[in-house]
Design a protein around this motif. Structure first.
Motif, PDB file in Angstrom:
ATOM      1  N   ASP A  28      40.252 -48.372  -8.365  1.00  0.00           N
ATOM      2  CA  ASP A  28      41.343 -48.433  -9.717  1.00  0.00           C
ATOM      3  C   ASP A  28      42.095 -47.243  -9.345  1.00  0.00           C
ATOM      4  O   ASP A  28      42.744 -45.894  -8.885  1.00  0.00           O
ATOM      5  CB  ASP A  28      40.505 -47.505 -11.411  1.00  0.00           C
ATOM      6  N   ALA A  29      43.612 -48.401  -8.680  1.00  0.00           N
ATOM      7  CA  ALA A  29      44.125 -47.641  -7.963  1.00  0.00           C
ATOM      8  C   ALA A  29      45.977 -47.549  -9.072  1.00  0.00           C
ATOM      9  O   ALA A  29      46.523 -49.042  -8.886  1.00  0.00           O
ATOM     10  CB  ALA A  29      44.626 -48.508  -6.254  1.00  0.00           C
ATOM     11  N   GLU A  30      46.607 -47.053  -9.626  1.00  0.00           N
ATOM     12  CA  GLU A  30      47.056 -47.165 -10.693  1.00  0.00           C
ATOM     13  C   GLU A  30      47.050 -48.003 -11.506  1.00  0.00           C
ATOM     14  O   GLU A  30      48.704 -48.333 -11.480  1.00  0.00           O
ATOM     15  CB  GLU A  30      48.007 -46.769  -9.670  1.00  0.00           C
ATOM     16  N   GLY A  31      46.160 -48.293 -11.976  1.00  0.00           N
ATOM     17  CA  GLY A  31      45.810 -48.791 -13.021  1.00  0.00           C
ATOM     18  C   GLY A  31      45.660 -50.946 -12.825  1.00  0.00           C
ATOM     19  O   GLY A  31      45.469 -51.555 -13.413  1.00  0.00           O
ATOM     20  N   ARG A  32      45.970 -50.921 -11.009  1.00  0.00           N
ATOM     21  CA  ARG A  32      45.540 -52.428 -10.363  1.00  0.00           C
ATOM     22  C   ARG A  32      43.773 -52.593 -10.221  1.00  0.00           C
ATOM     23  O   ARG A  32      43.420 -50.986  -9.983  1.00  0.00           O
ATOM     24  CB  ARG A  32      46.521 -52.196  -9.552  1.00  0.00           C
ATOM     25  N   LEU A  33      43.435 -52.988 -10.244  1.00  0.00           N
ATOM     26  CA  LEU A  33      41.295 -53.014  -9.589  1.00  0.00           C
ATOM     27  C   LEU A  33      41.457 -54.348  -8.310  1.00  0.00           C
ATOM     28  O   LEU A  33      41.799 -55.028  -8.033  1.00  0.00           O
ATOM     29  CB  LEU A  33      40.730 -53.829 -11.213  1.00  0.00           C
ATOM     30  N   PHE A  34      40.883 -53.169  -7.453  1.00  0.00           N
ATOM     31  CA  PHE A  34      40.357 -54.110  -6.093  1.00  0.00           C
ATOM     32  C   PHE A  34      39.372 -53.870  -6.036  1.00  0.00           C
ATOM     33  O   PHE A  34      38.229 -53.175  -6.701  1.00  0.00           O
ATOM     34  CB  PHE A  34      41.589 -53.339  -5.267  1.00  0.00           C
ATOM     35  N   PHE A 133      46.814 -50.528   5.492  1.00  0.00           N
ATOM     36  CA  PHE A 133      47.983 -51.190   4.177  1.00  0.00           C
ATOM     37  C   PHE A 133      46.550 -50.395   3.577  1.00  0.00           C
ATOM     38  O   PHE A 133      47.346 -49.113   2.824  1.00  0.00           O
ATOM     39  CB  PHE A 133      46.492 -52.721   4.830  1.00  0.00           C
ATOM     40  N   SER A 134      47.488 -51.567   2.024  1.00  0.00           N
ATOM     41  CA  SER A 134      48.282 -50.756   0.667  1.00  0.00           C
ATOM     42  C   SER A 134      46.995 -51.208  -0.373  1.00  0.00           C
ATOM     43  O   SER A 134      47.580 -52.954  -0.627  1.00  0.00           O
ATOM     44  CB  SER A 134      48.993 -50.385   0.470  1.00  0.00           C
ATOM     45  N   PHE A 135      46.448 -50.635  -1.458  1.00  0.00           N
ATOM     46  CA  PHE A 135      46.068 -51.830  -2.038  1.00  0.00           C
ATOM     47  C   PHE A 135      47.441 -51.030  -3.021  1.00  0.00           C
ATOM     48  O   PHE A 135      46.855 -50.205  -3.857  1.00  0.00           O
ATOM     49  CB  PHE A 135      44.333 -51.660  -2.917  1.00  0.00           C
ATOM     50  N   SER A 136      48.495 -52.398  -3.340  1.00  0.00           N
ATOM     51  CA  SER A 136      49.374 -51.801  -3.722  1.00  0.00           C
ATOM     52  C   SER A 136      49.106 -52.243  -5.553  1.00  0.00           C
ATOM     53  O   SER A 136      48.634 -52.821  -6.054  1.00  0.00           O
ATOM     54  CB  SER A 136      50.263 -52.701  -3.752  1.00  0.00           C
TER      55      SER A 136
END
Length: 251
Positions: A28-34, A133-136
């Motif tokens: 969970d990166a700032e509310g986005r899931l990867f 790279f970024s889990f943006s």
């Protein structure tokens, strides 16, 4: 103060474990899931916590074993024929010429519909070793990461991730005390490390990790151990901790 991120293990098992599933992680990166890896049981694990394909922004694949990439076919087909979208897919550059030609093309290639390459199913990003790279999350910088090649099965590519220059995620690797010492000296605070509690030549063994110096052991969180083992105490684990399936941890 650094932004905290969350990680949950979708499974802490090995390739044959049916109760604690495959060793894949949800970020969970700032509310986005990867996802880190997408094994054959990843989507079942997500379903059990009320999530599905539509909730996942993208996937990073560390190596081509079915417990780490066996769910990609389902992700591709669902995206193409049900969701109508391409999920982001980050791949280490050494997997070029392998993941499609040797792994996925046999089931996904559909030239009649113009689907003849990985890019026809995913928004593919090839990443070189050491390249950040970024889990943006939208316009935000998101969670930055880079991969480094680590030893797993001889002659086959496998890599580990360093995220936010704070957390090391081994995926699958053999014991490498020198590497962990070096990373700790460089500022890595937390190590998510696979461990086999019985002898396994391509994974770090618990007995090997127990001999690491205390300053490393105290930062080690173990995964890939299979069924929840009988040993639980820090005395038995020598300060290391067990990651648990479907539990969020902040770091």
């Amino acid at each position: 103060m650094k932004q905290p991120f969350l990680m949950m293990m979708l499974g802490v098992g090995n390739g044959f474990c049916k109760t604690t599933y495959h060793n894949n992680a949800l970020i969970d990166a700032e509310g986005r899931l990867f996802l880190i890896d997408c094994g054959a049981m990843a989507w079942q694990s997500l379903h059990e916590i009320g999530l599905g394909f539509e909730d996942i922004e993208g996937i990073f694949i560390t190596h081509l074993h079915y417990d780490h990439c066996g769910g990609l076919e389902e992700a591709a087909l669902y995206g193409a024929y049900a969701a109508g979208r391409k999920m982001k897919l980050w791949l280490p550059a050494p997997l070029k010429g392998l993941i499609w030609d040797k792994y996925l093309s046999g089931t996904l290639e559909n030239k009649a519909e113009g689907r003849a390459a990985l890019d026809d199913y995913f928004e593919v990003h090839w990443v070189e070793e050491g390249e950040r790279f970024s889990f943006s999350a939208g316009s935000s910088a998101g969670l930055t990461a880079r991969w480094l090649q680590t030893r797993h099965v001889p002659s086959k590519f496998s890599c580990s991730l360093i995220m936010d220059e704070r957390l090391f995620y081994s995926s699958d690797m053999q014991a490498d005390e020198e590497l962990l010492r070096t990373l700790a000296e460089q500022g890595i605070e937390t190590f998510y490390h696979d461990s086999s509690f019985i002898y396994n030549p391509v994974h770090a063994g618990l007995e090997e990790l127990r001999e690491y110096p205390e300053e490393i052991r105290s930062r080690l969180y173990l995964m890939h151990y299979g069924e929840v083992p009988a040993i639980q105490s820090e005395q038995e684990l020598r300060g290391m901790k067990l990651l648990r399936q479907h539990e969020w941890l902040a770091w």
